[in-house]
Design a protein around this motif. Structure first.
Motif, PDB file in Angstrom:
ATOM      1  N   GLN A 102     -26.131 -16.146  37.939  1.00  0.00           N
ATOM      2  CA  GLN A 102     -27.514 -16.536  37.665  1.00  0.00           C
ATOM      3  C   GLN A 102     -28.326 -15.341  37.153  1.00  0.00           C
ATOM      4  N   VAL A 103     -28.129 -14.182  37.765  1.00  0.00           N
ATOM      5  CA  VAL A 103     -28.814 -12.974  37.286  1.00  0.00           C
ATOM      6  C   VAL A 103     -28.378 -12.680  35.853  1.00  0.00           C
ATOM      7  N   ALA A 104     -27.078 -12.811  35.568  1.00  0.00           N
ATOM      8  CA  ALA A 104     -26.575 -12.568  34.210  1.00  0.00           C
ATOM      9  C   ALA A 104     -27.219 -13.540  33.224  1.00  0.00           C
ATOM     10  N   ARG A 105     -27.290 -14.828  33.592  1.00  0.00           N
ATOM     11  CA  ARG A 105     -27.936 -15.822  32.711  1.00  0.00           C
ATOM     12  C   ARG A 105     -29.383 -15.423  32.424  1.00  0.00           C
ATOM     13  N   ASN A 106     -30.096 -15.037  33.467  1.00  0.00           N
ATOM     14  CA  ASN A 106     -31.500 -14.638  33.303  1.00  0.00           C
ATOM     15  C   ASN A 106     -31.628 -13.427  32.377  1.00  0.00           C
ATOM     16  N   LYS A 107     -30.724 -12.455  32.531  1.00  0.00           N
ATOM     17  CA  LYS A 107     -30.761 -11.252  31.683  1.00  0.00           C
ATOM     18  C   LYS A 107     -30.448 -11.611  30.224  1.00  0.00           C
ATOM     19  N   ILE A 108     -29.524 -12.543  30.008  1.00  0.00           N
ATOM     20  CA  ILE A 108     -29.191 -12.985  28.650  1.00  0.00           C
ATOM     21  C   ILE A 108     -30.408 -13.657  28.020  1.00  0.00           C
ATOM     22  N   ILE A 109     -31.060 -14.527  28.773  1.00  0.00           N
ATOM     23  CA  ILE A 109     -32.266 -15.206  28.284  1.00  0.00           C
ATOM     24  C   ILE A 109     -33.345 -14.182  27.960  1.00  0.00           C
ATOM     25  N   ASP A 110     -33.544 -13.208  28.849  1.00  0.00           N
ATOM     26  CA  ASP A 110     -34.537 -12.157  28.593  1.00  0.00           C
ATOM     27  C   ASP A 110     -34.233 -11.418  27.299  1.00  0.00           C
ATOM     28  N   LYS A 111     -32.957 -11.116  27.066  1.00  0.00           N
ATOM     29  CA  LYS A 111     -32.571 -10.397  25.857  1.00  0.00           C
ATOM     30  C   LYS A 111     -32.908 -11.217  24.618  1.00  0.00           C
ATOM     31  N   HIS A 112     -32.634 -12.522  24.663  1.00  0.00           N
ATOM     32  CA  HIS A 112     -32.936 -13.379  23.520  1.00  0.00           C
ATOM     33  C   HIS A 112     -34.439 -13.490  23.287  1.00  0.00           C
ATOM     34  N   ARG A 113     -35.213 -13.497  24.355  1.00  0.00           N
ATOM     35  CA  ARG A 113     -36.669 -13.585  24.214  1.00  0.00           C
ATOM     36  C   ARG A 113     -37.253 -12.329  23.587  1.00  0.00           C
ATOM     37  N   LYS A 114     -36.659 -11.180  23.900  1.00  0.00           N
ATOM     38  CA  LYS A 114     -37.172  -9.909  23.399  1.00  0.00           C
ATOM     39  C   LYS A 114     -36.735  -9.622  21.979  1.00  0.00           C
ATOM     40  N   LYS A 115     -35.857 -10.444  21.457  1.00  0.00           N
ATOM     41  CA  LYS A 115     -35.308 -10.213  20.130  1.00  0.00           C
ATOM     42  C   LYS A 115     -36.432 -10.157  19.098  1.00  0.00           C
ATOM     43  N   THR A 116     -36.401  -9.141  18.255  1.00  0.00           N
ATOM     44  CA  THR A 116     -37.431  -8.993  17.236  1.00  0.00           C
ATOM     45  C   THR A 116     -37.131  -9.904  16.055  1.00  0.00           C
ATOM     46  N   PRO A 117     -38.144 -10.285  15.292  1.00  0.00           N
ATOM     47  CA  PRO A 117     -37.904 -11.130  14.130  1.00  0.00           C
ATOM     48  C   PRO A 117     -36.949 -10.449  13.158  1.00  0.00           C
ATOM     49  N   GLU A 118     -36.043 -11.219  12.624  1.00  0.00           N
ATOM     50  CA  GLU A 118     -35.079 -10.680  11.683  1.00  0.00           C
ATOM     51  C   GLU A 118     -35.514 -10.994  10.261  1.00  0.00           C
ATOM     52  N   ALA A 119     -35.063 -10.205   9.353  1.00  0.00           N
ATOM     53  CA  ALA A 119     -35.350 -10.439   7.952  1.00  0.00           C
ATOM     54  C   ALA A 119     -34.409 -11.510   7.417  1.00  0.00           C
ATOM     55  N   LEU A 120     -34.810 -12.147   6.351  1.00  0.00           N
ATOM     56  CA  LEU A 120     -33.993 -13.170   5.720  1.00  0.00           C
ATOM     57  C   LEU A 120     -32.654 -12.600   5.291  1.00  0.00           C
ATOM     58  N   GLU A 121     -32.634 -11.341   4.871  1.00  0.00           N
ATOM     59  CA  GLU A 121     -31.390 -10.720   4.415  1.00  0.00           C
ATOM     60  C   GLU A 121     -30.343 -10.637   5.516  1.00  0.00           C
ATOM     61  N   GLU A 122     -30.774 -10.661   6.770  1.00  0.00           N
ATOM     62  CA  GLU A 122     -29.843 -10.518   7.879  1.00  0.00           C
ATOM     63  C   GLU A 122     -29.184 -11.836   8.254  1.00  0.00           C
ATOM     64  N   MET A 123     -29.639 -12.933   7.663  1.00  0.00           N
ATOM     65  CA  MET A 123     -29.025 -14.217   7.964  1.00  0.00           C
ATOM     66  C   MET A 123     -27.665 -14.269   7.312  1.00  0.00           C
ATOM     67  N   GLY A 124     -26.683 -14.689   8.038  1.00  0.00           N
ATOM     68  CA  GLY A 124     -25.352 -14.758   7.476  1.00  0.00           C
ATOM     69  C   GLY A 124     -24.364 -15.220   8.502  1.00  0.00           C
ATOM     70  N   TYR A 125     -23.120 -15.058   8.175  1.00  0.00           N
ATOM     71  CA  TYR A 125     -22.068 -15.466   9.076  1.00  0.00           C
ATOM     72  C   TYR A 125     -20.845 -14.615   8.834  1.00  0.00           C
ATOM     73  N   GLU A 126     -19.862 -14.783   9.680  1.00  0.00           N
ATOM     74  CA  GLU A 126     -18.648 -13.986   9.574  1.00  0.00           C
ATOM     75  C   GLU A 126     -17.516 -14.904   9.135  1.00  0.00           C
ATOM     76  N   ASP A 127     -16.807 -14.517   8.085  1.00  0.00           N
ATOM     77  CA  ASP A 127     -15.640 -15.279   7.653  1.00  0.00           C
ATOM     78  C   ASP A 127     -14.376 -14.506   8.001  1.00  0.00           C
TER      79      ASP A 127
END
Length: 191
Positions: free
Chosen positions: A71-96
């Motif tokens: 549960q602590v790990a889940r909370n820390k993961i959620i916190d990390k996602h919330r703190k994520k800074t806005p990304e630029a459009l150029e950073e959108m992509g995927y891995e092939d």
């Protein structure tokens, strides 16, 4: 240098923490790693979990250690996602299979085969439809920053708004657009 586990410890809570780390590290790391982008992020979150455990007031009061840790790990993961800074459009992509590449490689590619043309057209249509769904101020910040190359500070100066407000608007816009474009991307994969 002596192994920390072989050093006689005076207090039982410290011994319990050491044993818990030993018992759960591998499973907990695997759980966290499956939910974040990199090993480094997973290691940081795992360290946060251990830090929180070491600061627990009374470790003996934790009845279900496994459940508490996850549960602590889940909370820390959620916190990390919330703190994520806005990304630029150029950073959108995927891995092939060959490695990473950005969606911008397709959008700005010089070759004009039917597949890239279709993807490019679909992307731009979806982007502009999705932009119209945004509130005016979010849309304007995104367009100025991503399409007209204005810095966020320049936008703040132009509008007279606080820089944090501009960053927040960009973040909301990127989140909305990312969601829409990820849906489009997943349609391409199923095509």
């Amino acid at each position: 240098m002596e192994d920390i586990l072989s050093i006689p410890m005076v207090d039982k809570p410290r011994q319990k923490i050491v044993q818990t780390v030993k018992d759960y590290s591998k499973r907990l790391f695997g759980f966290i790693r499956g939910k974040v982008k990199s090993d480094e992020d997973a290691e940081d979150i795992l360290q946060d979990v251990w830090y929180q455990l070491s600061n627990a007031v009374n470790i003996d009061e934790i009845e279900h250690m496994s459940g508490w840790l996850f549960q602590v790990a889940r909370n820390k993961i959620i916190d990390k996602h919330r703190k994520k800074t806005p990304e630029a459009l150029e950073e959108m992509g995927y891995e092939d299979e060959e490695g990473n590449f950005s969606i911008m490689e397709i959008l700005l590619a010089n070759d004009t085969n039917p597949e890239t043309e279709y993807i490019r057209d679909a992307f731009w249509k979806e982007l502009f439809v999705s932009l119209e769904e945004l509130p005016e101020k979010q849309r304007q910040v995104f367009v100025w920053n991503e399409l007209e190359d204005m810095t966020l500070q320049e936008i703040a100066d132009k509008t007279g708004e606080n820089l944090k407000t501009i960053i927040s608007r960009k973040g909301y816009a990127v989140k909305h657009l990312r969601k829409k474009l990820e849906m489009l991307y997943s349609e391409f994969l199923n095509y």
